[in-house]
Design an enzyme around this catalytic site. Structure first.
Site, short mmCIF file in Angstrom:
data_model
loop_
_atom_site.label_atom_id
_atom_site.label_comp_id
_atom_site.label_asym_id
_atom_site.label_seq_id
_atom_site.Cartn_x
_atom_site.Cartn_y
_atom_site.Cartn_z
N LYS A 150 25.29 9.69 -17.45
CA LYS A 150 25.21 9.16 -18.73
C LYS A 150 25.47 10.38 -19.78
O LYS A 150 26.42 10.79 -20.70
CB LYS A 150 24.52 8.16 -19.14
N ASP A 153 24.34 2.57 -20.62
CA ASP A 153 23.14 2.51 -20.80
C ASP A 153 22.42 1.13 -21.02
O ASP A 153 22.67 0.35 -20.29
CB ASP A 153 23.10 3.37 -22.55
N TRP A 156 29.79 0.45 -28.28
CA TRP A 156 28.36 0.92 -28.51
C TRP A 156 28.23 0.58 -30.14
O TRP A 156 27.02 0.26 -30.77
CB TRP A 156 28.22 2.25 -28.31
N GLN A 193 25.47 -1.87 -32.84
CA GLN A 193 24.32 -1.45 -33.92
C GLN A 193 24.22 -2.36 -34.95
O GLN A 193 23.39 -2.49 -35.68
CB GLN A 193 24.77 -0.12 -34.21
#
Length: 141
Positions: free
Chosen positions: A17, A49, A120, A124
């Protein structure tokens, strides 16, 4: 922290990663030129992740077994390199690859890392009620 590999039933599974993230960051920072010039940037996979599987699960792309869903939803720690953690991470990478292939076959060419980045960023500021992410202590993500 760059040697992100796991052993799954005697097989080495490389996630890498942080190593891949480093390459993607260089690529973006230098706009694909000079130190960011990579001939095969499209080979970078998703950066597995804890937020990506959470987002993919919220979207219905990943569906956990009942026992795993209960662990994750109750915030029970899953040990690093446990079968369940490796499976979550691998399913995340493969799910994003399948999404990439589907988009490429129907709409446009896109890299797995671009899908990764979009998911990703969306994670958030969630706009839907999201379930918890899996809890695993490690140095890789």
């Amino acid at each position: 922290s760059f040697r992100d590999v796991s052993n799954y039933h005697g097989r080495v599974i490389p996630f890498y990663k942080r190593a891949q993230l480093f390459i993607v960051d260089l690529y973006h920072f230098f706009a694909g030129k000079n130190l960011g010039s990579f001939k095969n940037i499209e080979t970078i996979t998703a950066l597995s992740d804890y937020k990506l599987p959470q987002t993919l699960r919220s979207l219905g792309v990943l569906v956990y077994r009942k026992d795993l869903a209960e662990k994750v939803d109750n915030k029970v720690q899953i040990l690093h390199d446990a079968e369940e953690e490796i499976e979550i991470r691998a399913a995340t990478v493969w799910s994003i690859e399948l999404l990439r292939r589907e988009l490429a076959s129907k709409f446009f060419q896109i890299t797995a890392s671009a899908i990764n980045d979009s998911l990703w960023l969306a994670s958030q500021n969630p706009t839907v009620d999201v379930k918890p992410y899996h809890r695993t202590l490690n140095i890789y993500y």
